[in-house]
Design a protein around this motif. Sequence first.
Motif, PDB file in Angstrom:
ATOM      1  N   GLY A   1       0.853  -1.061  -0.162  1.00 52.02           N
ATOM      2  CA  GLY A   1       0.002  -0.034  -0.020  1.00 52.02           C
ATOM      3  C   GLY A   1       0.832   1.354  -0.047  1.00 52.02           C
ATOM      4  O   GLY A   1       2.012   1.172   0.394  1.00 52.02           O
ATOM      5  N   SER A   2       0.182   2.530  -0.329  1.00 52.81           N
ATOM      6  CA  SER A   2       1.177   3.584  -0.345  1.00 52.81           C
ATOM      7  C   SER A   2       0.411   4.512   0.805  1.00 52.81           C
ATOM      8  O   SER A   2      -0.751   4.894   0.814  1.00 52.81           O
ATOM      9  N   PRO A   3       1.183   5.073   1.604  1.00 50.93           N
ATOM     10  CA  PRO A   3       0.792   5.760   2.739  1.00 50.93           C
ATOM     11  C   PRO A   3       0.575   7.128   2.516  1.00 50.93           C
ATOM     12  O   PRO A   3      -0.483   8.072   2.990  1.00 50.93           O
ATOM     13  N   THR A   4       0.628   7.687   1.097  1.00 46.98           N
ATOM     14  CA  THR A   4       0.113   8.818   0.589  1.00 46.98           C
ATOM     15  C   THR A   4      -0.849   8.784  -0.226  1.00 46.98           C
ATOM     16  O   THR A   4      -1.609  10.035  -0.470  1.00 46.98           O
ATOM     17  N   LYS A   5      -1.152   7.891  -1.008  1.00 46.41           N
ATOM     18  CA  LYS A   5      -1.955   7.789  -2.296  1.00 46.41           C
ATOM     19  C   LYS A   5      -3.443   8.215  -1.685  1.00 46.41           C
ATOM     20  O   LYS A   5      -4.059   9.063  -2.188  1.00 46.41           O
ATOM     21  N   GLY A   6      -4.014   7.584  -0.565  1.00 49.23           N
ATOM     22  CA  GLY A   6      -5.208   7.738  -0.223  1.00 49.23           C
ATOM     23  C   GLY A   6      -5.547   9.108   0.110  1.00 49.23           C
ATOM     24  O   GLY A   6      -6.618   9.799  -0.343  1.00 49.23           O
ATOM     25  N   PHE A   7      -4.432   9.735   0.933  1.00 50.93           N
ATOM     26  CA  PHE A   7      -4.726  11.139   1.619  1.00 50.93           C
ATOM     27  C   PHE A   7      -4.545  12.097   0.270  1.00 50.93           C
ATOM     28  O   PHE A   7      -5.460  13.073   0.140  1.00 50.93           O
ATOM     29  N   LEU A   8      -3.635  11.926  -0.309  1.00 52.05           N
ATOM     30  CA  LEU A   8      -3.252  13.083  -1.466  1.00 52.05           C
ATOM     31  C   LEU A   8      -4.195  12.955  -2.614  1.00 52.05           C
ATOM     32  O   LEU A   8      -4.438  13.865  -3.238  1.00 52.05           O
ATOM     33  N   SER A   9      -4.431  11.715  -3.147  1.00 53.84           N
ATOM     34  CA  SER A   9      -5.470  11.730  -4.156  1.00 53.84           C
ATOM     35  C   SER A   9      -6.843  12.211  -3.764  1.00 53.84           C
ATOM     36  O   SER A   9      -7.557  12.361  -4.676  1.00 53.84           O
ATOM     37  N   GLY A  10      -7.022  12.260  -2.427  1.00 50.80           N
ATOM     38  CA  GLY A  10      -8.232  12.706  -1.671  1.00 50.80           C
ATOM     39  C   GLY A  10      -8.623  14.093  -1.732  1.00 50.80           C
ATOM     40  O   GLY A  10      -9.709  14.751  -1.344  1.00 50.80           O
TER      41      GLY A  10
END
Length: 194
Positions: A66-75
């Motif tokens: 998983g990516s620690p930044t993908k969910g937050f930053l893509s949202g």
Amino acid sequence: MATTARHHVTQLEQVEAPGSMITHTAARLLAALRIGTGFVFLWAFLDKTFGLGYATPAAKAWINGGSPTKGFLSGVAVGPFESFFHTIAGAVWADWLFMLGLLGVGVALILGIGLRIAAVAAGLMMAFMWVAEWPLAQETSAGEATRSSNPLVDYHVVYGVTAAVLALTYAGHTWGLGRWWAKLPIVQKNRWLI
């Protein structure tokens, strides 16, 4: 002697700011704040790394790909830097910087060492996250309410200021390794490492 000590403490408590000393109780409270704040950062690192099931499910853990930044930053759906944050969401370098920042700040605060570097790192991380959430906006780019509770001072600002206060008050000296750390030859030569 006890009378002299009480008199001394009373005088210190009445010194007008800026004073050069703090009380033992204040030092202990700063140490507790340091450890608690450090645990906030360390917990975020552990949860994102291992998917402990709080903010990060096991399937999205960093160790499981998983990516620690993908969910937050893509949202990110607000602010003038929305497209920039979407661009870096999930980038390997962004994941590593974010996770090393969480780990480094958390460990430094808990141990009471390297508090100046930790304060700068925490301040930068919190500033970037504040910009990503852009609490100044009342609506997202889709026109929905942001539900921002305060357009200027939110928890990102409080954590950043807290880290700076902890570094500037030598909070690592109480219940931490700060005194030992400050005596190391490399730290003596490079005071910015305190």
